[in-house]
Design a protein around this motif. Structure first.
Motif, PDB file in Angstrom:
ATOM      1  N   THR A 121       0.868  -1.177  -0.029  1.00 42.52           N
ATOM      2  CA  THR A 121      -0.179   0.139  -0.136  1.00 42.52           C
ATOM      3  C   THR A 121       0.843   1.301   0.071  1.00 42.52           C
ATOM      4  O   THR A 121       0.504   2.327  -0.399  1.00 42.52           O
ATOM      5  N   LYS A 145      -0.710  -0.925  -5.051  1.00 48.35           N
ATOM      6  CA  LYS A 145      -1.288  -0.026  -3.981  1.00 48.35           C
ATOM      7  C   LYS A 145      -2.507  -0.642  -3.624  1.00 48.35           C
ATOM      8  O   LYS A 145      -3.153  -1.334  -2.458  1.00 48.35           O
ATOM      9  N   ASP A 201      -3.921  -3.061  -0.684  1.00 51.64           N
ATOM     10  CA  ASP A 201      -5.137  -2.699   0.258  1.00 51.64           C
ATOM     11  C   ASP A 201      -6.200  -3.928   0.070  1.00 51.64           C
ATOM     12  O   ASP A 201      -6.540  -4.206   1.119  1.00 51.64           O
TER      13      ASP A 201
END
Length: 135
Positions: free
Chosen positions: A43, A51, A55
């Motif tokens: 992330t 990212k 997540d």
């Protein structure tokens, strides 16, 4: 002679089973805590896809984990510190020799072996082990 062969076969089977236990999968608590550390690292990467994957992976771990989520707080903090203090691995890109290829996944997988992150992982595993039924 047949009895000797049977006894030898049983002895070998016993040896094989002890060897196989060394290759047993990680306990679920270990898998979840290490996975959370890697996902946290992802992330913090520049690439939007990386990212997003971090997540999503972290969310899956939080949903399935057992125990108090606060046990993961120190991991996220240590990962954040280590990520800021270290560079992401880069390799030479054969298709574009003048440009490097950034390897954020390699960076994040290796993050769990950094001493501060490993210490936080071990602390979280110890705290969560009873919740996973692994005392």
């Amino acid at each position: 002679m047949r009895m000797v062969c049977i006894a030898w076969g049983l002895a070998l089977a016993g040896c094989a089973s002890s060897v196989n236990t060394a290759n047993a999968p990680r306990p679920a608590v270990q898998r979840d805590v290490e996975g959370y550390a890697i996902a946290s690292c992802m992330t913090y990467q520049a690439d939007a896809f990386t990212k997003d994957q971090g997540d999503a992976w972290g969310a899956v771990i939080v949903q399935r984990m057992k125990g108090d989520l606060d046990a993961m707080a120190e991991i996220a903090e240590q990962v954040k510190r280590e990520n800021a203090a270290s560079g992401v691995a880069v390799m030479r890109d054969e298709s574009e020799p003048q440009k490097g290829k950034v390897l954020p996944v390699l960076h994040c997988v290796e993050m769990i072996d950094r001493p501060a992150v490993r210490a936080a992982i071990q602390k979280a595993v110890a705290a969560l082990r009873p919740s996973y039924g692994q005392e």
